[in-house]
Design an enzyme around this catalytic site. Sequence first.
Site, PDB file in Angstrom:
ATOM      1  CB  SER A  80      -0.909   0.021   1.224  1.00  0.00           C
ATOM      2  OG  SER A  80      -1.728  -1.121   1.245  1.00  0.00           O
TER       3      SER A  80
HETATM    4  N1  SAH Z   1      -0.361  -5.376   3.967  1.00  0.00           N
HETATM    5  C1  SAH Z   1       0.478  -5.709   2.824  1.00  0.00           C
HETATM    6  C2  SAH Z   1      -0.184  -5.478   1.484  1.00  0.00           C
HETATM    7  C3  SAH Z   1      -1.376  -6.325   1.299  1.00  0.00           C
HETATM    8  S1  SAH Z   1      -1.828  -6.670  -0.382  1.00  0.00           S
HETATM    9  C4  SAH Z   1       1.818  -5.038   2.886  1.00  0.00           C
HETATM   10  O1  SAH Z   1       2.103  -4.327   3.883  1.00  0.00           O
HETATM   11  O2  SAH Z   1       2.634  -5.249   1.992  1.00  0.00           O
HETATM   12  C5  SAH Z   1      -3.152  -7.769   0.005  1.00  0.00           C
HETATM   13  C6  SAH Z   1      -2.713  -9.145   0.396  1.00  0.00           C
HETATM   14  O3  SAH Z   1      -3.863  -9.833   0.877  1.00  0.00           O
HETATM   15  C7  SAH Z   1      -2.165  -9.968  -0.754  1.00  0.00           C
HETATM   16  O4  SAH Z   1      -0.896 -10.451  -0.455  1.00  0.00           O
HETATM   17  C8  SAH Z   1      -3.191 -11.108  -0.901  1.00  0.00           C
HETATM   18  O5  SAH Z   1      -2.620 -12.339  -1.307  1.00  0.00           O
HETATM   19  C9  SAH Z   1      -3.739 -11.194   0.517  1.00  0.00           C
HETATM   20  N2  SAH Z   1      -5.052 -11.831   0.663  1.00  0.00           N
HETATM   21  C10 SAH Z   1      -6.122 -11.775  -0.168  1.00  0.00           C
HETATM   22  N3  SAH Z   1      -7.146 -12.496   0.335  1.00  0.00           N
HETATM   23  C11 SAH Z   1      -6.724 -12.998   1.532  1.00  0.00           C
HETATM   24  C12 SAH Z   1      -7.322 -13.813   2.552  1.00  0.00           C
HETATM   25  N4  SAH Z   1      -8.572 -14.277   2.467  1.00  0.00           N
HETATM   26  N5  SAH Z   1      -6.582 -14.124   3.639  1.00  0.00           N
HETATM   27  C13 SAH Z   1      -5.313 -13.684   3.767  1.00  0.00           C
HETATM   28  N6  SAH Z   1      -4.689 -12.917   2.843  1.00  0.00           N
HETATM   29  C14 SAH Z   1      -5.392 -12.568   1.743  1.00  0.00           C
END
Ligand code: SAH
Length: 205
Positions: A52
Amino acid sequence: MVEHQIRSRGITNSRVLTAMREIPRHLFIPPPYNTSAYEDAPLPIGNGQTISQPYIVALMTALIDPLPEDRVLEIGAGSGYQAAILSMLVQQVTTIERIPAVADLARENLVKIGLQNISIIVGDGTRGYPDHAPYDGIMITAATPEIPPPLIDQLTIGGILVAPVGGREIQELITLTRNENGVVRSSHGGVRFVPLIGEHGWADS
Ligand code: SAH
């Protein structure tokens, strides 16, 4: 980054600003994008996922009002950057990632930084993680059509959940604060996140 993108936009929580100054964002971003690590933008981290924008990380962190004794759950570990920021501010961070290769990346990045108080769990975060519940704060860092009910159940009374809620493409940043009678919901503006995929999120497509 902190002065121009975060403080100037109204984030004043000094502990949050300090954590944002101390955690090196470039260590969480693979080449070639790592050279843009301190710019005002989300960036690709592989597997179709993104880290993000720094301002949004700071805003979501400030919205859960992190305190030193808190336990926090993050859904969507991604690069591990948000978990690293949280780990400077609270006692224990649990972060869940759906894609095993992404969870490995987060683990490698957090080892580089040497932070100890973070558990990385591979699984569907829309179910939460009851083993470490209840949580004083829950942060969903992927876009969800609605707040997954199991996550509300895993919040403490007084706990705060923050999440991008809305469509697959654009969402509104929402906070829910749990009290004895239920939850209080408020909105904090428009955002764009990759989809939360799972039982209480979007279907995989
Ligand atoms: N917080 C992260 C960015 C998140 S991007 C950072 O600091 O870099 C969103 C992430 O959520 C992705 O890696 C994706 O694979 C994950 N994601 C999507 N659905 C999910 C779920 N049901 N449970 C856990 N992770 C999930």
